[in-house]
Write a protein that holds these residues in place. Sequence first.
Motif, PDB file in Angstrom:
ATOM      1  N   LEU A 266      -6.180  -2.952  -3.590  1.00 40.74           N
ATOM      2  CA  LEU A 266      -5.233  -4.065  -3.565  1.00 40.74           C
ATOM      3  C   LEU A 266      -5.398  -4.955  -4.785  1.00 40.74           C
ATOM      4  O   LEU A 266      -4.429  -5.492  -5.325  1.00 40.74           O
ATOM      5  CB  LEU A 266      -5.420  -4.881  -2.284  1.00 40.74           C
ATOM      6  N   ILE A 267      -6.632  -5.118  -5.255  1.00 45.95           N
ATOM      7  CA  ILE A 267      -6.883  -5.915  -6.458  1.00 45.95           C
ATOM      8  C   ILE A 267      -6.232  -5.258  -7.671  1.00 45.95           C
ATOM      9  O   ILE A 267      -5.703  -5.927  -8.563  1.00 45.95           O
ATOM     10  CB  ILE A 267      -8.403  -6.091  -6.683  1.00 45.95           C
ATOM     11  N   LYS A 268      -6.245  -3.918  -7.683  1.00 42.17           N
ATOM     12  CA  LYS A 268      -5.680  -3.172  -8.816  1.00 42.17           C
ATOM     13  C   LYS A 268      -4.196  -2.856  -8.631  1.00 42.17           C
ATOM     14  O   LYS A 268      -3.631  -2.082  -9.403  1.00 42.17           O
ATOM     15  CB  LYS A 268      -6.436  -1.847  -8.987  1.00 42.17           C
ATOM     16  N   LEU A 269      -3.583  -3.445  -7.614  1.00 41.12           N
ATOM     17  CA  LEU A 269      -2.216  -3.076  -7.256  1.00 41.12           C
ATOM     18  C   LEU A 269      -1.222  -3.154  -8.413  1.00 41.12           C
ATOM     19  O   LEU A 269      -0.462  -2.209  -8.635  1.00 41.12           O
ATOM     20  CB  LEU A 269      -1.727  -3.940  -6.090  1.00 41.12           C
ATOM     21  N   PRO A 270      -1.178  -4.266  -9.181  1.00 41.17           N
ATOM     22  CA  PRO A 270      -0.200  -4.311 -10.284  1.00 41.17           C
ATOM     23  C   PRO A 270      -0.366  -3.171 -11.276  1.00 41.17           C
ATOM     24  O   PRO A 270       0.611  -2.549 -11.701  1.00 41.17           O
ATOM     25  CB  PRO A 270      -0.491  -5.671 -10.935  1.00 41.17           C
ATOM     26  N   GLN A 271      -1.610  -2.874 -11.647  1.00 43.19           N
ATOM     27  CA  GLN A 271      -1.872  -1.777 -12.587  1.00 43.19           C
ATOM     28  C   GLN A 271      -1.446  -0.437 -11.982  1.00 43.19           C
ATOM     29  O   GLN A 271      -0.849   0.401 -12.673  1.00 43.19           O
ATOM     30  CB  GLN A 271      -3.365  -1.744 -12.935  1.00 43.19           C
ATOM     31  N   LEU A 272      -1.721  -0.260 -10.691  1.00 42.56           N
ATOM     32  CA  LEU A 272      -1.372   0.990 -10.024  1.00 42.56           C
ATOM     33  C   LEU A 272       0.141   1.200 -10.007  1.00 42.56           C
ATOM     34  O   LEU A 272       0.633   2.271 -10.357  1.00 42.56           O
ATOM     35  CB  LEU A 272      -1.929   0.964  -8.597  1.00 42.56           C
ATOM     36  N   LEU A 273       0.880   0.169  -9.614  1.00 45.93           N
ATOM     37  CA  LEU A 273       2.333   0.295  -9.510  1.00 45.93           C
ATOM     38  C   LEU A 273       2.968   0.548 -10.872  1.00 45.93           C
ATOM     39  O   LEU A 273       3.890   1.361 -10.992  1.00 45.93           O
ATOM     40  CB  LEU A 273       2.923  -0.969  -8.875  1.00 45.93           C
ATOM     41  N   ASN A 274       2.485  -0.151 -11.891  1.00 40.59           N
ATOM     42  CA  ASN A 274       3.037   0.061 -13.234  1.00 40.59           C
ATOM     43  C   ASN A 274       2.782   1.471 -13.732  1.00 40.59           C
ATOM     44  O   ASN A 274       3.600   2.046 -14.463  1.00 40.59           O
ATOM     45  CB  ASN A 274       2.425  -0.956 -14.215  1.00 40.59           C
ATOM     46  N   GLY A 275       1.653   2.053 -13.313  1.00 38.33           N
ATOM     47  CA  GLY A 275       1.308   3.391 -13.780  1.00 38.33           C
ATOM     48  C   GLY A 275       2.140   4.498 -13.150  1.00 38.33           C
ATOM     49  O   GLY A 275       2.421   5.511 -13.789  1.00 38.33           O
ATOM     50  N   ILE A 276       2.551   4.312 -11.885  1.00 32.63           N
ATOM     51  CA  ILE A 276       3.252   5.393 -11.192  1.00 32.63           C
ATOM     52  C   ILE A 276       4.772   5.218 -11.169  1.00 32.63           C
ATOM     53  O   ILE A 276       5.496   6.162 -10.851  1.00 32.63           O
ATOM     54  CB  ILE A 276       2.747   5.535  -9.741  1.00 32.63           C
ATOM     55  N   ALA A 277       5.254   4.041 -11.520  1.00 30.78           N
ATOM     56  CA  ALA A 277       6.697   3.758 -11.425  1.00 30.78           C
ATOM     57  C   ALA A 277       7.573   4.780 -12.162  1.00 30.78           C
ATOM     58  O   ALA A 277       8.621   5.172 -11.642  1.00 30.78           O
ATOM     59  CB  ALA A 277       6.997   2.347 -11.911  1.00 30.78           C
ATOM     60  N   PRO A 278       7.191   5.231 -13.375  1.00 24.66           N
ATOM     61  CA  PRO A 278       8.081   6.166 -14.086  1.00 24.66           C
ATOM     62  C   PRO A 278       8.254   7.515 -13.398  1.00 24.66           C
ATOM     63  O   PRO A 278       9.157   8.271 -13.752  1.00 24.66           O
ATOM     64  CB  PRO A 278       7.381   6.339 -15.446  1.00 24.66           C
ATOM     65  N   TYR A 279       7.399   7.821 -12.417  1.00 27.06           N
ATOM     66  CA  TYR A 279       7.416   9.159 -11.828  1.00 27.06           C
ATOM     67  C   TYR A 279       7.921   9.176 -10.390  1.00 27.06           C
ATOM     68  O   TYR A 279       7.866  10.216  -9.733  1.00 27.06           O
ATOM     69  CB  TYR A 279       6.000   9.750 -11.859  1.00 27.06           C
ATOM     70  N   ILE A 280       8.397   8.048  -9.890  1.00 23.73           N
ATOM     71  CA  ILE A 280       8.789   7.969  -8.485  1.00 23.73           C
ATOM     72  C   ILE A 280      10.243   7.542  -8.360  1.00 23.73           C
ATOM     73  O   ILE A 280      10.732   6.718  -9.127  1.00 23.73           O
ATOM     74  CB  ILE A 280       7.882   6.989  -7.713  1.00 23.73           C
ATOM     75  N   GLU A 281      10.915   8.114  -7.378  1.00 23.34           N
ATOM     76  CA  GLU A 281      12.294   7.748  -7.063  1.00 23.34           C
ATOM     77  C   GLU A 281      12.392   7.624  -5.550  1.00 23.34           C
ATOM     78  O   GLU A 281      11.797   8.409  -4.814  1.00 23.34           O
ATOM     79  CB  GLU A 281      13.231   8.851  -7.573  1.00 23.34           C
ATOM     80  N   THR A 282      13.121   6.620  -5.063  1.00 23.58           N
ATOM     81  CA  THR A 282      13.234   6.429  -3.624  1.00 23.58           C
ATOM     82  C   THR A 282      14.575   5.816  -3.252  1.00 23.58           C
ATOM     83  O   THR A 282      15.217   5.150  -4.067  1.00 23.58           O
ATOM     84  CB  THR A 282      12.100   5.538  -3.088  1.00 23.58           C
ATOM     85  N   SER A 283      14.972   6.041  -2.009  1.00 25.24           N
ATOM     86  CA  SER A 283      16.181   5.414  -1.490  1.00 25.24           C
ATOM     87  C   SER A 283      15.867   4.133  -0.727  1.00 25.24           C
ATOM     88  O   SER A 283      16.765   3.522  -0.152  1.00 25.24           O
ATOM     89  CB  SER A 283      16.909   6.397  -0.552  1.00 25.24           C
ATOM     90  N   ILE A 284      14.601   3.728  -0.699  1.00 29.19           N
ATOM     91  CA  ILE A 284      14.208   2.510   0.017  1.00 29.19           C
ATOM     92  C   ILE A 284      14.608   1.287  -0.811  1.00 29.19           C
ATOM     93  O   ILE A 284      14.095   1.093  -1.915  1.00 29.19           O
ATOM     94  CB  ILE A 284      12.690   2.477   0.277  1.00 29.19           C
ATOM     95  N   PRO A 285      15.497   0.431  -0.321  1.00 26.10           N
ATOM     96  CA  PRO A 285      15.872  -0.770  -1.068  1.00 26.10           C
ATOM     97  C   PRO A 285      14.659  -1.682  -1.260  1.00 26.10           C
ATOM     98  O   PRO A 285      13.724  -1.661  -0.446  1.00 26.10           O
ATOM     99  CB  PRO A 285      16.922  -1.443  -0.173  1.00 26.10           C
ATOM    100  N   PRO A 286      14.634  -2.483  -2.328  1.00 28.52           N
ATOM    101  CA  PRO A 286      13.471  -3.346  -2.606  1.00 28.52           C
ATOM    102  C   PRO A 286      13.056  -4.224  -1.432  1.00 28.52           C
ATOM    103  O   PRO A 286      11.861  -4.355  -1.153  1.00 28.52           O
ATOM    104  CB  PRO A 286      13.942  -4.183  -3.803  1.00 28.52           C
ATOM    105  N   SER A 287      14.013  -4.819  -0.726  1.00 25.04           N
ATOM    106  CA  SER A 287      13.649  -5.699   0.385  1.00 25.04           C
ATOM    107  C   SER A 287      12.958  -4.918   1.504  1.00 25.04           C
ATOM    108  O   SER A 287      11.981  -5.389   2.106  1.00 25.04           O
ATOM    109  CB  SER A 287      14.892  -6.404   0.935  1.00 25.04           C
ATOM    110  N   ASP A 288      13.436  -3.710   1.776  1.00 23.95           N
ATOM    111  CA  ASP A 288      12.821  -2.882   2.814  1.00 23.95           C
ATOM    112  C   ASP A 288      11.456  -2.359   2.382  1.00 23.95           C
ATOM    113  O   ASP A 288      10.543  -2.220   3.203  1.00 23.95           O
ATOM    114  CB  ASP A 288      13.733  -1.704   3.161  1.00 23.95           C
TER     115      ASP A 288
END
Length: 357
Positions: A266-288
Amino acid sequence: MDREPVEAASPSRSRAPKKPISKKKMLLYGGLGVFLVTASIAAYYVYTIVSFAGEIYQPPAAPPPSAVVPADGSTPAPVAVVEPPERFADERINILLLGGDTRGVKGTVKPRSDTMIVVSIDPVSKNTHLFSLLRDTYVDIPRYGSNRLNAAITLGGPPLAMETVQNLIELPIHYYVYTDFEGFISLIDALGGIDFEIDKNMRHIDNRDDPRYNIDLEKGVQHLDGLTALQYVRFRSDALSDFARSERQRQFLSAIADKLKSTTTLIKLPQLLNGIAPYIETSIPPSDLFELARLGLKLDTGNLTGIQIPQTGAFRNEIISGMDVLVPELGKIRSYVREQVDGPASERPLSSSGSGA
């Protein structure tokens, strides 16, 4: 007589002495400082999650396709849109995880899915079921005829894969999450790797493939980085082939869920999300997605129920159009899935809606 000049009082002497800051004020100022720092960190985390959710979100490209036009020329019925439960209060949420191998695939075409798992979450009990779908299952793909299950994503993208899976198991599929090999590698590396017990020595070399994807793992507890973790979940060179591989994938997914919930992660969450974002696609809207993330922290990830579909005894092996396939018995599969999520029929309340199996 000359008088002595009167010395002017210095400003420092004319001021009243400063009062020491009371302990009450010190605690107040300290608490305010802690609050501001905490609020800033929380705002940063929320901003990171919202930005990540917006980057990976794939909105519907067009209205749902209609069914094949009937032979009599009448208007076809539109494909039903599955609406997610309202704010995830008390209805089960079903998410299709799709893993693809994009090596050698050009443009935006999705390759046949290498991995298909339905994550079914009960927000009330906090229980989660993982339904591993065998990719060689021979199914009807809406508007395209019969084929292997993993062909649906190539023919119509993740939305068609969702519709096909929904028809197979008769669970409403609300969302999908798609990633490829590089996305999986990036996720595990961003987590700092995962300690995992490998059940057997695993060796597989394909001279037609990139050498980095060769599989060479030793039995026992290993610290798997992204590449070695990919080797583990892809291995199928044993007697049980895809059957054993689907079980290993469910077990490793459970280990990922545990790691994602840890404080260090959880402490590394921002770094983790930035690292995987280019490789993921989803139909889940941001609020959900934000609400699902909050729900995910409450789930019992140490007790995930792993289930193979089709289950043993609910299919037969055949060769159709030159393909080795698993021909499923739909009635058995659908009643089995329902029993897993709702409990045995004898324990379920009577319903006028019917089973739909």
